[in-house]
Scaffold this active site. Structure first.
Site, PDB file in Angstrom:
ATOM      1  N   GLY A  45      34.152  43.373  47.651  1.00  0.00           N
ATOM      2  CA  GLY A  45      33.223  43.019  48.715  1.00  0.00           C
ATOM      3  C   GLY A  45      33.872  41.961  49.591  1.00  0.00           C
ATOM      4  CD  GLN A  50      34.268  36.363  51.313  1.00  0.00           C
ATOM      5  OE1 GLN A  50      33.768  37.474  51.337  1.00  0.00           O
ATOM      6  NE2 GLN A  50      34.880  35.880  50.235  1.00  0.00           N
ATOM      7  CB  CYS A  97      33.872  34.293  45.441  1.00  0.00           C
ATOM      8  SG  CYS A  97      33.662  34.268  47.228  1.00  0.00           S
ATOM      9  CG  LEU A  98      38.208  38.383  47.610  1.00  0.00           C
ATOM     10  CD1 LEU A  98      38.403  39.365  48.762  1.00  0.00           C
ATOM     11  CD2 LEU A  98      39.303  38.551  46.571  1.00  0.00           C
ATOM     12  CG  HIS A 139      29.029  37.600  45.644  1.00  0.00           C
ATOM     13  ND1 HIS A 139      29.437  36.728  44.662  1.00  0.00           N
ATOM     14  CD2 HIS A 139      29.935  37.474  46.652  1.00  0.00           C
ATOM     15  CE1 HIS A 139      30.537  36.102  45.063  1.00  0.00           C
ATOM     16  NE2 HIS A 139      30.860  36.534  46.273  1.00  0.00           N
ATOM     17  CD  GLU A 140      30.675  40.302  49.299  1.00  0.00           C
ATOM     18  OE1 GLU A 140      30.956  39.596  50.286  1.00  0.00           O
ATOM     19  OE2 GLU A 140      31.307  40.247  48.232  1.00  0.00           O
ATOM     20  CG  HIS A 143      30.068  35.365  51.139  1.00  0.00           C
ATOM     21  ND1 HIS A 143      30.691  34.150  50.984  1.00  0.00           N
ATOM     22  CD2 HIS A 143      30.527  36.147  50.135  1.00  0.00           C
ATOM     23  CE1 HIS A 143      31.493  34.199  49.936  1.00  0.00           C
ATOM     24  NE2 HIS A 143      31.409  35.397  49.394  1.00  0.00           N
TER      25      HIS A 143
END
Ligand code: NI
Length: 185
Positions: A45, A50, A97-98, A139-140, A143
């Protein structure tokens, strides 16, 4: 095609509530670039903040996860999404998470999410997702609301992670993808 550096923990863009995209705008290039960027980082994702863009757009692709057969057709673009409802029993899962490399922590989330969104061609949807699909969407979606999974951790856990998070903000972290760290000297 452009691969963006991934914005690291500590950057203000990850803390802003992102704004809606203008309806009808051409998202072809941006979405293609976001997929390239996500695949390069082995993510499932990626949300626009990000890559430094405070807009309400995220992508998911769980089709490459062999151990999650429920995700085998889960490749989607969410534009101007709006969570309508979340319900069901909360369950825990170790999220990563990235933007917060090499940290995984258990996060509790509700089982089902109902969400309104457009795809990249501006077709409108309202759908329910549960289990891992819901988890990834939640989660996304966080963001684009300026939230991170670490926000859900206990004060003790947060204190224990503080040093690592500071290092991430400084770019002092090992990743196999390009990063943009806010406190990098
Ligand atoms: Ni994330």
């Amino acid at each position: 095609m452009m691969i963006y550096p991934i914005v690291m923990y500590g950057d203000a863009v990850l803390r802003k509530r992102a704004t809606d995209l203008e309806k009808g705008s051409d998202l072809t290039q941006l979405v293609a670039d976001m997929y390239e960027t996500m695949y390069e980082a082995n993510g499932i994702g990626l949300a626009a903040p990000q890559i430094g863009k405070s807009i309400r757009l995220f992508i998911v692709d769980g089709t490459t996860l062999d151990d999650e057969p429920t995700l085998k057709d889960f490749k989607k673009v969410f534009v101007n999404p709006q969570v309508v409802d979340e319900y069901g029993e909360e369950w825990a899962f170790e999220e990563g998470c990235l933007s917060i490399p090499n940290i995984r922590e258990e996060v509790w989330r509700k089982e089902t999410v109902r969400i309104k969104y457009f795809d990249e061609k501006w077709n409108a949807f309202e759908e329910e997702f549960d289990g891992m699909k819901a988890r990834i969407i939640q989660h996304e979606y966080d963001h684009i609301e300026g939230k991170l999974f670490t926000d859900y951790l206990s004060p003790l856990k947060k204190r224990m992670l503080k040093g690592k998070l500071t290092n991430i903000s400084k770019g002092d972290v090992d990743t196999e993808y390009r990063i943009a760290a806010p406190l990098k000297k």
